[in-house]
Design a protein around this motif. Sequence first.
Motif, PDB file in Angstrom:
ATOM      1  N   GLY A 176     -17.559   3.762  -1.060  1.00  0.00           N
ATOM      2  CA  GLY A 176     -18.903   4.210  -0.729  1.00  0.00           C
ATOM      3  C   GLY A 176     -19.715   4.474  -1.989  1.00  0.00           C
ATOM      4  N   ASP A 177     -20.986   4.776  -1.792  1.00  0.00           N
ATOM      5  CA  ASP A 177     -21.848   5.096  -2.934  1.00  0.00           C
ATOM      6  C   ASP A 177     -21.341   6.321  -3.688  1.00  0.00           C
ATOM      7  N   ASP A 178     -20.584   7.171  -2.983  1.00  0.00           N
ATOM      8  CA  ASP A 178     -20.034   8.364  -3.633  1.00  0.00           C
ATOM      9  C   ASP A 178     -18.774   8.050  -4.448  1.00  0.00           C
ATOM     10  N   GLY A 179     -18.383   6.770  -4.479  1.00  0.00           N
ATOM     11  CA  GLY A 179     -17.210   6.401  -5.255  1.00  0.00           C
ATOM     12  C   GLY A 179     -15.903   6.734  -4.576  1.00  0.00           C
ATOM     13  N   ARG A 180     -15.973   7.075  -3.288  1.00  0.00           N
ATOM     14  CA  ARG A 180     -14.741   7.419  -2.561  1.00  0.00           C
ATOM     15  C   ARG A 180     -14.317   6.243  -1.685  1.00  0.00           C
ATOM     16  N   LEU A 181     -13.002   6.081  -1.571  1.00  0.00           N
ATOM     17  CA  LEU A 181     -12.446   4.977  -0.783  1.00  0.00           C
ATOM     18  C   LEU A 181     -12.714   5.245   0.699  1.00  0.00           C
ATOM     19  N   GLN A 182     -13.289   4.246   1.374  1.00  0.00           N
ATOM     20  CA  GLN A 182     -13.730   4.424   2.767  1.00  0.00           C
ATOM     21  C   GLN A 182     -12.680   4.030   3.796  1.00  0.00           C
ATOM     22  N   ARG A 227      -5.041  16.198  -4.816  1.00  0.00           N
ATOM     23  CA  ARG A 227      -5.732  15.037  -5.364  1.00  0.00           C
ATOM     24  C   ARG A 227      -7.238  15.255  -5.469  1.00  0.00           C
ATOM     25  N   SER A 228      -7.829  14.548  -6.374  1.00  0.00           N
ATOM     26  CA  SER A 228      -9.263  14.716  -6.641  1.00  0.00           C
ATOM     27  C   SER A 228     -10.113  14.204  -5.479  1.00  0.00           C
ATOM     28  N   PRO A 229     -11.125  15.000  -5.094  1.00  0.00           N
ATOM     29  CA  PRO A 229     -12.100  14.501  -4.115  1.00  0.00           C
ATOM     30  C   PRO A 229     -13.239  13.739  -4.803  1.00  0.00           C
ATOM     31  N   HIS A 230     -13.247  13.730  -6.113  1.00  0.00           N
ATOM     32  CA  HIS A 230     -14.344  13.111  -6.867  1.00  0.00           C
ATOM     33  C   HIS A 230     -13.920  11.781  -7.464  1.00  0.00           C
ATOM     34  N   ALA A 231     -14.875  10.878  -7.593  1.00  0.00           N
ATOM     35  CA  ALA A 231     -14.607   9.597  -8.235  1.00  0.00           C
ATOM     36  C   ALA A 231     -14.454   9.755  -9.748  1.00  0.00           C
ATOM     37  N   HIS A 268     -20.227   7.710 -11.880  1.00  0.00           N
ATOM     38  CA  HIS A 268     -19.059   6.862 -11.699  1.00  0.00           C
ATOM     39  C   HIS A 268     -19.478   5.405 -11.533  1.00  0.00           C
ATOM     40  N   VAL A 269     -18.487   4.525 -11.661  1.00  0.00           N
ATOM     41  CA  VAL A 269     -18.735   3.096 -11.441  1.00  0.00           C
ATOM     42  C   VAL A 269     -17.477   2.493 -10.822  1.00  0.00           C
ATOM     43  N   THR A 270     -17.653   1.690  -9.759  1.00  0.00           N
ATOM     44  CA  THR A 270     -16.487   1.067  -9.117  1.00  0.00           C
ATOM     45  C   THR A 270     -16.581  -0.454  -9.089  1.00  0.00           C
ATOM     46  N   ASP A 271     -17.742  -1.014  -9.385  1.00  0.00           N
ATOM     47  CA  ASP A 271     -17.934  -2.468  -9.324  1.00  0.00           C
ATOM     48  C   ASP A 271     -17.727  -3.078 -10.711  1.00  0.00           C
ATOM     49  N   VAL A 272     -17.062  -4.212 -10.748  1.00  0.00           N
ATOM     50  CA  VAL A 272     -16.693  -4.780 -12.052  1.00  0.00           C
ATOM     51  C   VAL A 272     -17.915  -5.213 -12.853  1.00  0.00           C
ATOM     52  N   GLN A 274     -11.891 -17.806 -20.288  1.00  0.00           N
ATOM     53  CA  GLN A 274     -12.147 -16.540 -20.970  1.00  0.00           C
ATOM     54  C   GLN A 274     -11.975 -15.419 -19.957  1.00  0.00           C
ATOM     55  N   GLY A 275     -11.420 -14.312 -20.406  1.00  0.00           N
ATOM     56  CA  GLY A 275     -11.214 -13.200 -19.479  1.00  0.00           C
ATOM     57  C   GLY A 275     -11.607 -11.869 -20.098  1.00  0.00           C
ATOM     58  N   TRP A 276     -12.168 -11.008 -19.258  1.00  0.00           N
ATOM     59  CA  TRP A 276     -12.530  -9.654 -19.683  1.00  0.00           C
ATOM     60  C   TRP A 276     -11.934  -8.655 -18.696  1.00  0.00           C
ATOM     61  N   ASN A 277     -11.373  -7.563 -19.198  1.00  0.00           N
ATOM     62  CA  ASN A 277     -10.970  -6.474 -18.315  1.00  0.00           C
ATOM     63  C   ASN A 277     -11.892  -5.292 -18.527  1.00  0.00           C
ATOM     64  N   ALA A 278     -12.300  -4.692 -17.409  1.00  0.00           N
ATOM     65  CA  ALA A 278     -13.181  -3.518 -17.498  1.00  0.00           C
ATOM     66  C   ALA A 278     -12.573  -2.346 -16.748  1.00  0.00           C
ATOM     67  N   LEU A 279     -12.841  -1.136 -17.279  1.00  0.00           N
ATOM     68  CA  LEU A 279     -12.424   0.090 -16.594  1.00  0.00           C
ATOM     69  C   LEU A 279     -13.434   0.436 -15.504  1.00  0.00           C
ATOM     70  N   THR A 280     -12.914   0.960 -14.388  1.00  0.00           N
ATOM     71  CA  THR A 280     -13.777   1.500 -13.336  1.00  0.00           C
ATOM     72  C   THR A 280     -13.150   2.786 -12.823  1.00  0.00           C
ATOM     73  N   ASN A 281     -13.892   3.493 -11.971  1.00  0.00           N
ATOM     74  CA  ASN A 281     -13.350   4.710 -11.356  1.00  0.00           C
ATOM     75  C   ASN A 281     -12.616   4.357 -10.070  1.00  0.00           C
ATOM     76  N   ARG A 282     -11.539   3.646 -10.251  1.00  0.00           N
ATOM     77  CA  ARG A 282     -10.656   3.264  -9.151  1.00  0.00           C
ATOM     78  C   ARG A 282      -9.222   3.521  -9.601  1.00  0.00           C
TER      79      ARG A 282
END
Lengths: 158, 747
Positions: free
Chosen positions: B662-668, B49-53, B135-139, B350-358
Amino acid sequence: MKNIHVSTTLNGDDAEFVCAPEETLLDALRNRLGLSGAKEGCGTGDCGACTVEMDGRLVCSCLVLGAEAQGAQIKTVEGMAIGEALHPLQQAFIDHAALQCGICTPGILVAAKNLLERNPDPTDTEIRYWLAGNLCRCTGYDKIIKAVQIAAADMRGA
Amino acid sequence: MNFQSNTKANFKVVGTRVPRPDGVDKVTGRALYGADFNVPGMQVGLILRSPHAHATINSIDTSKATALPGVKAVVTSADLGVPEDESLRDVQDNCLARGKVLYDGHAVAAVAAKDMATAKAALKLIKVDYTPLPHVTDVDAAMKLDAPVVQEARADESVPEGCGPNVTHYCEFGHGDLESGFGMADLILERSFTTAATHQGYIEPHACVASYGTDDKADLWCTTQGQYFVRDLCSGILGIEGSQLRVTASEIGGGFGGKTTVFIEPVALALSRKAGRPVKIVMSRVDVFRATGPTVSSSMDVRIGMTKDGRITAAEAKLRYQGGAFPCGTVDMGAQAAFAAYDLKAVRTQGWNALTNRPKEAAYRAPGAPMAIYAVESVVDELCQQLDLDPLDVRILNAADAGTKSSYGPTFDQIGLMATLEAAKEHDHYHAPLGENQGRGLSCGFWFNFGGNTSVSLAINSDGTVSVTEGNPDIGGSRASISMMAAEELGVAYEKVRTIITDTSSLGQNDVTDGSRVTFAVGLATIKAARAAIRVMCGRVAKIWGIDEDAVVWEDGAAKPSGPNAGDFEPMTLADIAAISSETGGPIAGHHEVNAEGAGVSFGVHLADVEVDPETGATKVLRYTVFQDAGKAVHPDYVEGQMQGGAAQGIGWALNEEYIYGDDGRLQNAGFLDYRIPVASDLPNIDTVILEIPNPGHPYGVRGVGETPIVPPLAALSNAVSRAIGVRLHELPMSPPKILKAVMAKG
């Protein structure tokens, strides 16, 4: 490293198996001894699905080495029923819907049995804290606590 | 014979609390779950598995891993084709990354080896050359115009001009004139909320065994909520015909929506095909958290206007959901569900869906609804506080009922909202005194419920017993309910019926066990399959008696002569008819296939009492009561079980559970120690009150019950905590540090 030969007592019967030095008791039970009642939910001792009794003490079998079973008394969910007769806890869990998916049930039954052997008349709070290391995601625990109380009353009366 | 279409009222089996048929297996350790299944010659499969976000994959060198003795196969996305269908391609790319890794934990390659130690060693020998990307993880960050682009050009036709590059979907629902509605309000509140992503948290990790033959015939055994969907996805990804892949579902150790798709199954099949041997893959808990479906996380704005006597005059919500690295439509369901409990003249969502690195979002019990309804119910509660109104009276005053045009379009048929609200009002919980640092919260909840493709076969055995064959994995006791409905309809004892869940080769398509559909849709098909068998039995008896088929009726488990022939012949029981079936035309069976409609929506109301420790910010749930309309509770124990289990999951969502990046985009917090689901000592008894307002779309009035109960706890807890501490909270989870901060800010 060479594999280790282990002689143990499993649900009252002599048992022998060979395992790798780093192999967990859980893996030995499941893969060497053919008992798949203990489950791996996390592998880190957080969920309790692999709970078994070792010399009368509850352990997460994912945190115990297979080699540590040498000379020990191991009891698993498979040893709870005697022939056709279910243990009162097993019967209460069926009668009072204390399981849904059932994956946590073996661990919870082993843990609850150990509790009732130490404390035949626990309070709800005592049961809740005793079972706090056994995660259940389906039931919200309500019917589990009630079933343990019903089984406890049944066993006190027996 | 004819069957009346109106809802049945008198039951003999339905509504009782019989033992479940899988009970003994599950209390003795005999039941076989995903990881309990083995076949001879099986190899161990493991996934890298990827270590990167977020990173470009420049190259994957598998040569050293392939050369390691004991390694039987190594696969990457290069071993699979590129499906034309976009959604299938997304599923495949989520199982094995193609070109880019899109989140921490994204699968990159997989090995099959003779044992776990060899497989682990082989993974270390795979060399992946990555170029990390922003990367981005916040909506909210992901929706910005200059956000890192997770995937290029994935917006569908619904997305208006001017949205950021990660917005893939937009939706809008509602009716009426908002401006004039807000103009009539005495008080308008507008509030913003956020909720964290949570995981379904099933205790059983994903597991499967794949066996692929050189003749392109394959078998797959796996833990899943839908073996047919697994078959469709895997055959599509592997490029084989559906008939050649047989998928068998194991017992399932919890799903809650998270096992409605595939993660490891196509990989195991690809490994097995390449290795020429069966391959077993069992996910670790860490991988379950990192790479299987959590919920969406959300950022929401809600604005509601109310008159001083509590009538809502206008309401609107703006919902921004992120569903991970692939497009998803979950926000549609949130936007439709948000105001479903209210009878409103002016409403818009109204609804919006956004992609993130999750990780790619997967369904979780009423997907999309809990967060939207949390926001709405929080604002309603605050309006009640500020206008000094009883929050239950305000719900009753504004409640949707039969004939209400719902906020998402359809006009409601018979619904149980008013009955649940009134039951809550009459309950002593609502009137019990509260102490210092304690608060009471309530919330309505709603779920649509689904029907869907369903196929059931029912055989009358020659010994007078009944075998029901259905195709939906039992995640909460459904085999018991299905057997009960078959017994009820046939007029035989529950113990005479056994229901089996079969593989994909043995029945027509069955949609996934989701949408709270099984007791409704499989139950409906079972009842109709039983009726088909009854028709056959009445026909056989008519021939024996030499009378018209229409002159035979089925009552209390027996064929009886009716009309002018009434009393002319002794009734023949199901067992009598079954015993001589070989002389009257052969085996007797019934079946039914349907794309079921008329599921009937479900409403619930939850009451929660909490005590907040002002020193630590910790919340203790003191008392909890769930009121819910079940239509007809087929097995009340398991209806209560759904209500209690959903409430517990919602309590976890409200108080503790969250994906922390985390700031690195990795699940803590990829483990049950740091992702804390409720344990037994965290919870009080969860009391239940079942209401039964029959669903006109089901012969027995059944509604789905499984999903609605996860919806109300979020706002019920937030409202209770907010009232306990005297500060309104707008963020989930309400972990102790957040509550403490709010208490201290109040001074």
